[in-house]
Write a protein that holds these residues in place. Structure first.
Motif, mmCIF file in Angstrom:
data_model
loop_
_atom_site.group_PDB
_atom_site.id
_atom_site.type_symbol
_atom_site.label_atom_id
_atom_site.label_comp_id
_atom_site.label_asym_id
_atom_site.label_seq_id
_atom_site.Cartn_x
_atom_site.Cartn_y
_atom_site.Cartn_z
ATOM 1 N N LEU A 170 78.777 -31.540 15.548
ATOM 2 C CA LEU A 170 79.327 -30.701 14.489
ATOM 3 C C LEU A 170 78.877 -31.197 13.114
ATOM 4 O O LEU A 170 78.505 -30.396 12.240
ATOM 5 N N GLU A 171 78.877 -32.502 12.912
ATOM 6 C CA GLU A 171 78.434 -33.065 11.631
ATOM 7 C C GLU A 171 76.953 -32.772 11.395
ATOM 8 O O GLU A 171 76.541 -32.462 10.273
ATOM 9 N N LEU A 172 76.133 -32.869 12.443
ATOM 10 C CA LEU A 172 74.701 -32.573 12.297
ATOM 11 C C LEU A 172 74.492 -31.107 11.937
ATOM 12 O O LEU A 172 73.627 -30.775 11.125
ATOM 13 N N ALA A 173 75.290 -30.234 12.557
ATOM 14 C CA ALA A 173 75.178 -28.814 12.227
ATOM 15 C C ALA A 173 75.592 -28.569 10.780
ATOM 16 O O ALA A 173 74.971 -27.765 10.070
ATOM 17 N N ALA A 174 76.635 -29.260 10.332
ATOM 18 C CA ALA A 174 77.077 -29.109 8.942
ATOM 19 C C ALA A 174 76.024 -29.648 7.976
ATOM 20 O O ALA A 174 75.814 -29.093 6.887
ATOM 21 N N TRP A 175 75.340 -30.724 8.366
ATOM 22 C CA TRP A 175 74.293 -31.310 7.525
ATOM 23 C C TRP A 175 73.059 -30.418 7.493
ATOM 24 O O TRP A 175 72.314 -30.399 6.505
ATOM 25 N N GLY A 176 72.842 -29.710 8.605
ATOM 26 C CA GLY A 176 71.714 -28.786 8.666
ATOM 27 C C GLY A 176 70.447 -29.383 9.203
ATOM 28 O O GLY A 176 69.366 -28.781 9.093
ATOM 29 N N SER A 177 70.534 -30.559 9.827
ATOM 30 C CA SER A 177 69.324 -31.199 10.348
ATOM 31 C C SER A 177 69.692 -32.204 11.416
ATOM 32 O O SER A 177 70.714 -32.887 11.329
ATOM 33 N N ASP A 178 68.842 -32.268 12.456
ATOM 34 C CA ASP A 178 68.978 -33.305 13.490
ATOM 35 C C ASP A 178 68.051 -34.476 13.229
ATOM 36 O O ASP A 178 68.177 -35.522 13.863
ATOM 37 N N ASP A 179 67.118 -34.283 12.331
ATOM 38 C CA ASP A 179 66.060 -35.267 12.124
ATOM 39 C C ASP A 179 66.541 -36.357 11.171
ATOM 40 O O ASP A 179 66.133 -36.436 10.017
ATOM 41 N N LEU A 180 67.431 -37.200 11.689
ATOM 42 C CA LEU A 180 68.001 -38.276 10.877
ATOM 43 C C LEU A 180 67.544 -39.621 11.428
ATOM 44 O O LEU A 180 67.276 -39.759 12.626
ATOM 45 N N PRO A 181 67.472 -40.634 10.572
ATOM 46 C CA PRO A 181 67.017 -41.964 11.021
ATOM 47 C C PRO A 181 68.123 -42.736 11.734
ATOM 48 O O PRO A 181 68.771 -43.607 11.154
ATOM 49 N N PHE A 182 68.340 -42.421 13.007
ATOM 50 C CA PHE A 182 69.348 -43.128 13.798
ATOM 51 C C PHE A 182 68.752 -44.408 14.380
ATOM 52 O O PHE A 182 67.621 -44.411 14.855
ATOM 53 N N LEU A 183 69.556 -45.461 14.382
ATOM 54 C CA LEU A 183 69.126 -46.690 15.039
ATOM 55 C C LEU A 183 68.992 -46.446 16.544
ATOM 56 O O LEU A 183 68.047 -46.915 17.186
ATOM 57 N N THR A 184 69.943 -45.731 17.125
ATOM 58 C CA THR A 184 69.860 -45.283 18.519
ATOM 59 C C THR A 184 70.005 -43.766 18.511
ATOM 60 O O THR A 184 71.094 -43.257 18.270
ATOM 61 N N PRO A 185 68.940 -43.019 18.749
ATOM 62 C CA PRO A 185 69.050 -41.553 18.725
ATOM 63 C C PRO A 185 69.998 -41.059 19.819
ATOM 64 O O PRO A 185 70.034 -41.631 20.917
ATOM 65 N N PRO A 186 70.773 -40.019 19.544
ATOM 66 C CA PRO A 186 71.654 -39.467 20.582
ATOM 67 C C PRO A 186 70.847 -38.874 21.724
ATOM 68 O O PRO A 186 69.756 -38.344 21.510
ATOM 69 N N HIS A 187 71.376 -38.979 22.937
ATOM 70 C CA HIS A 187 70.678 -38.447 24.102
ATOM 71 C C HIS A 187 70.620 -36.919 23.992
ATOM 72 O O HIS A 187 71.645 -36.251 23.801
ATOM 73 N N PRO A 188 69.430 -36.318 24.128
ATOM 74 C CA PRO A 188 69.310 -34.856 23.957
ATOM 75 C C PRO A 188 70.196 -34.061 24.910
ATOM 76 O O PRO A 188 70.782 -33.056 24.520
ATOM 77 N N GLY A 189 70.293 -34.501 26.155
ATOM 78 C CA GLY A 189 71.106 -33.767 27.122
ATOM 79 C C GLY A 189 72.576 -33.789 26.771
ATOM 80 O O GLY A 189 73.278 -32.775 26.874
ATOM 81 N N ARG A 192 73.696 -22.523 14.676
ATOM 82 C CA ARG A 192 74.055 -22.817 13.279
ATOM 83 C C ARG A 192 75.573 -22.895 13.145
ATOM 84 O O ARG A 192 76.313 -22.218 13.857
ATOM 85 N N ILE A 193 76.018 -23.699 12.197
ATOM 86 C CA ILE A 193 77.451 -23.857 12.010
ATOM 87 C C ILE A 193 78.049 -22.575 11.442
ATOM 88 O O ILE A 193 77.460 -21.901 10.602
ATOM 89 N N THR A 194 79.221 -22.220 11.941
ATOM 90 C CA THR A 194 79.939 -21.034 11.470
ATOM 91 C C THR A 194 80.938 -21.448 10.393
ATOM 92 O O THR A 194 81.158 -22.640 10.143
ATOM 93 N N ASP A 195 81.560 -20.459 9.760
ATOM 94 C CA ASP A 195 82.623 -20.763 8.793
ATOM 95 C C ASP A 195 83.759 -21.510 9.481
ATOM 96 O O ASP A 195 84.344 -22.427 8.907
ATOM 97 N N HIS A 196 84.051 -21.100 10.713
ATOM 98 C CA HIS A 196 85.094 -21.797 11.478
ATOM 99 C C HIS A 196 84.680 -23.250 11.729
ATOM 100 O O HIS A 196 85.502 -24.174 11.618
ATOM 101 N N GLY A 197 83.401 -23.466 12.041
ATOM 102 C CA GLY A 197 82.919 -24.831 12.247
ATOM 103 C C GLY A 197 83.041 -25.679 10.991
ATOM 104 O O GLY A 197 83.408 -26.857 11.058
ATOM 105 N N ARG A 198 82.734 -25.095 9.839
ATOM 106 C CA ARG A 198 82.877 -25.846 8.582
ATOM 107 C C ARG A 198 84.336 -26.205 8.329
ATOM 108 O O ARG A 198 84.641 -27.293 7.826
#
Length: 814
Positions: free
Chosen positions: A364-383, A403-409
């Motif tokens: 949910l936070e990634l959707a609110a940020w608008g990007s998955d391409d963040l510098p994670f030390l351990t990337p989240p598992h795609p599945g 995409r995040i909805t108004d309800h998601g925000r």
């Protein structure tokens, strides 16, 4: 005068690194003083223009760190040093150093990515690798790269392998502190605990030994959870000259403060703590650590959507953290409830939460940020991330494009798991919804009670009545639930939707609506497809429909620990658009027949089930084919011979289809021949000759009849079946019937000689040959000599190649 701490020697190098790069990774062992010294040093050096935000993983540690720094400055908390945690804040316009819990930084970044007014972010105890810390660092690094080159970032850790973090931060300078303030002796068990030994008794015995062998200072005992703490507390009750003080996250703040306070004069303090005491907190007078060697962690299974708590052995990093607690105020001793030999089997570090936890909040936070391409030390598992997004879509937090909805925000603004936030908003707020959200977010206030959610709600409203009914209520948990419910009520404007308790629970857990199976044992199929069970005899064990709000996480069949009964009308009212009719044609292996049904379903639940009388023939045939795939094909002798003829030609290079059982069942060649087949007997009666011939086609049939005929025609016109079983095809025929045959018969693309078993006039084998002309030349004379005596009335010519074939004997007297 401020007491010197080991970290003080590393502070000049840290300040220098920050002046040069604005980035640093600080590695300092437990007790070095980094939590309280580093923020003050950065403030005193005047390195930043704005507030210094320091993240702490726990509320107790955040309060304690702020109080300690304020005390160092001789000021009250809320002056130059303040803190903000969930539901509480002590800050002012004068605040320069603000200690916050990790989720608060995420909200700050999502609300204002430029972080106006913030000059530095310090990530304390980063080695704990909480999900919020990983996300906070990833977001901060992206903000620094895109918007705020001046934003200072410091990652501080006690036991983390710091090199990967420094690399993630663009090869940030790595500063290391020399060591703890005082040496700590480690004492192990002489041999591993016996398998039958009780953990709580073993810990209590080790505590008593430590008190006897170390006459000075307080004792800090590490245990995995509250249950173990209470059991060990009971075993140590009345220990002479000692005060037993529990310390765990769910305690009242006042009780937590009591565990941190000095002991009563003349008494020794024994603190029984969870991992909350591993980091950040300074507990006065501790000279001895007793490490039970266990840690409790959450494990999340994305496909089932269930989390479970598991108790595991500590890692080497955690054991080192705990050991360091003994050396903060003086020389200390650490007792470990394992042998020195067992230490080699410990894992180096605990798994980061991003690799083992529920990722719904992160998604949910990634959707609110608008990007998955963040510098994670351990990337989240795609599945796992995909499963989390599927849940968010079900909660209307993401649209069809992800995409995040108004309800998601709106959900991101609530300090709740997306499930509970969704329930609170869709239920329209109000006291009941807020109380339920707070209850489901907390630990169970009524332990060892029936799996009844209504009982828990009643305990929050009137704990005395529930206790009078014989169910002990944890009053501290109830007070926390009430306080959180009041806060949630203020956060969500009240627009009650008139939902029942079960409907509100189902809003949070749409995948855990359970329909009772047809069984004497209380078992349910959940709408998400998993199974769940309950002990017999409980109040809800006969419920046809229920909502499971707490499960033990067993991946085969989870045990329901908390639930609410729900009616079908309530399910339909709540999830009407998600309830659909489905047609089903399938083979029932249990009944041994084809079933055609029309079913009304909510997820995996079948609410209505009817016979499908007008199922299309194509669907019925497909279901029959599925049945054949389960029971296997029945081969008639004719079908088996045909298949072997084809296999011979294919083996020799002919371009013919594969008609093995595996190949036939994988294709749809059988479908046209399955009409009207409903039972296992029907399927076993299917003659495979016609489907195989249809698969060959007219040309293929002609080809196989030419290359590998089913029969050999003798010179007399009699058709002898060719046996294609075995390595070489063969026939059995009377010797006299082949008189005059001078070319050996062959089959297959490579003209493989038939294996001919030559029979006597009485039908007994005389000779086997794959070279008939050679037999006439070399062996026939010997056979003739023997056969003439046995069958004198049958012809035995001198030259069989010139003789006429026959099956008759000579007339008598000739």
């Amino acid at each position: 005068m401020t007491t010197a701490l080991p970290i003080d020697e590393a502070l000049p190098a840290l300040i220098s690194a920050l002046k040069g790069r604005g980035l640093a990774v600080l590695q300092a062992p437990p007790g070095a003083g980094k939590t309280t010294r580093v923020p003050l040093a950065i403030m005193d050096a005047g390195l930043v223009n704005g507030r210094i935000i320091m993240l702490e993983p726990r509320r107790l540690a955040a309060r304690a760190a702020a109080e300690r720094m304020a005390e160092t400055l001789g000021e009250p908390v809320g002056g130059r040093v303040g803190y903000r945690i969930r539901g509480e804040a002590k800050v002012s316009r004068d605040t320069v150093i603000e200690v916050v819990t990790e989720g608060i930084l995420t909200r700050m970044l999502q609300t204002d990515p430029s972080l106006e007014g913030v000059g530095a972010i310090l990530f304390d105890e980063f080695h704990e690798r909480s999900l919020n810390a990983d996300l906070g660092l990833a977001l901060a690094l992206e903000v620094r790269a895109a918007l705020r080159e001046d934003l200072m970032l410091v990652v501080m850790s006690a036991t983390l392998d710091a090199a990967p973090v420094a690399a993630l931060m663009g090869d940030a300078p790595l500063v290391t502190s020399a060591g703890r303030a005082f040496p700590v002796e480690t004492r192990w068990l002489p041999r591993p605990l016996e398998a039958k030994a009780r953990f709580d008794q073993a810990v209590a015995g080790l505590v008593i030994r430590a008190i006897e062998e170390c006459p000075e200072g307080g004792v800090l005992v590490f245990l995995p959870g509250e249950g173990e703490i209470r059991r060990v507390e009971g075993l140590l009750k009345g220990l002479k000259g000692c005060e037993i003080r529990p310390l765990f996250g769910a305690m009242e703040f006042a009780a937590q403060r009591a565990a941190l306070a000095p002991a009563t004069p003349g008494m020794r303090k024994v603190v029984l703590a969870t991992s909350i005491a591993e980091t950040s907190l300074t507990i006065p007078d501790i000279r001895v650590v007793v490490d039970g060697g266990r840690a409790r962690r959450a494990r999340f299974d994305a496909p089932s959507g269930m989390a479970r708590l598991v108790t595991e052995r500590v890692t080497k990093a955690e054991a080192e953290q705990r050991r360091g607690r003994a050396g903060r105020v003086a020389e200390g001793v650490c007792y470990r409830l394992w042998s020195k030999g067992e230490e080699g089997g410990l894992l180096p570090f605990p798994p980061p939460e991003i690799a083992a936890g529920d990722l719904a909040g992160l998604a949910l936070e990634l959707a609110a940020w608008g990007s998955d391409d963040l510098p994670f030390l351990t990337p989240p598992h795609p599945g796992v991330l995909t499963e989390a997004r599927a849940l968010l879509s079900q909660l209307d937090a993401l649209d069809d494009q992800g995409r995040i909805t108004d309800h998601g925000r709106a959900l991101t603004a609530l300090p709740l798991h997306p499930r509970l936030g969704h329930m609170l908003l869709r239920a329209g707020g109000g006291a009941d919804a807020a109380t339920l959200a707070a209850l489901l977010a907390e630990r169970d206030p009524v332990r060892d009670a029936p799996a009844d959610l209504a009982l828990r709600m009643a305990a929050v409203r009137d704990p005395g009545r529930v206790e009078r009914d014989g169910h002990p209520v944890h009053r501290g948990t109830v007070e926390r639930i009430r306080a959180e419910a009041r806060r949630l009520q203020r956060a969500v404007p009240e627009k009650p939707a008139g939902l029942s308790l079960a409907q509100m629970a189902a809003l949070a857990y749409p995948d855990r609506v359970g329909l009772r199976r047809k069984s004497e044992v209380p078992r349910w199929i959940l709408s998400g497809g998993k199974g769940a069970a309950m002990a017999a005899g409980q109040p809800l064990s006969s419920a046809r429909l229920l909502v499971a709000t707490d499960l033990d996480g067993d991946l085969r069949e989870a045990t329901i620990r908390q639930a609410a009964p729900i009616t079908e009308a309530e399910v339909r009212d709540l999830f009407g658009p998600a309830i659909h009719w489905h047609t089903l044609c399938e083979w029932s292996k249990r009944d041994g027949r084809l079933q055609a049904r029309r079913q009304e379903r909510f997820g995996a639940l079948v609410l209505d089930d009817r016979h499908w009388s007008d199922a299309p023939p194509e669907a019925l045939a497909q279901a029959a084919l599925d049945g054949l795939r389960q029971i296997g094909l029945t081969w008639s002798p004719a079908a088996l011979r045909l298949a072997r003829r084809i296999e011979l030609c294919r083996r020799d290079g002919a371009d013919l289809p594969d008609v093995s059982e595996t190949a036939l069942l994988q294709t749809e060649a059988l479908l046209p021949f399955l009409g009207g087949r409903r039972t296992e007997a029907d399927l076993r009666a299917v003659d495979l000759v016609e489907p195989i011939r249809a698969l060959l086609g007219w040309n293929g049939v002609q080809e196989i009849d030419r290359l590998a005929p089913s029969h050999f025609e003798t010179p007399l016109g009699r058709k002898v079946p060719i046996d294609y079983d075995g390595e070489a095809p063969g026939i059995e025929v009377r010797l006299q019937e082949l008189f005059g045959v001078t070319n050996h018969p062959t089959v297959g693309p490579k003209r493989l000689p038939l294996r001919i078993t030559l029979l006597s006039p009485g039908g007994k084998p005389v000779q086997v040959t794959a070279d008939l002309p050679g037999f006439w030349t070399n062996s026939y004379a010997d056979v003739r000599r023997d056969m003439r005596g046995r069958y004198p009335r049958h012809p035995w010519p001198d030259d069989p190649r010139e003789a006429d074939p026959t099956t008759r004997a000579k007339p008598r007297g000739t």
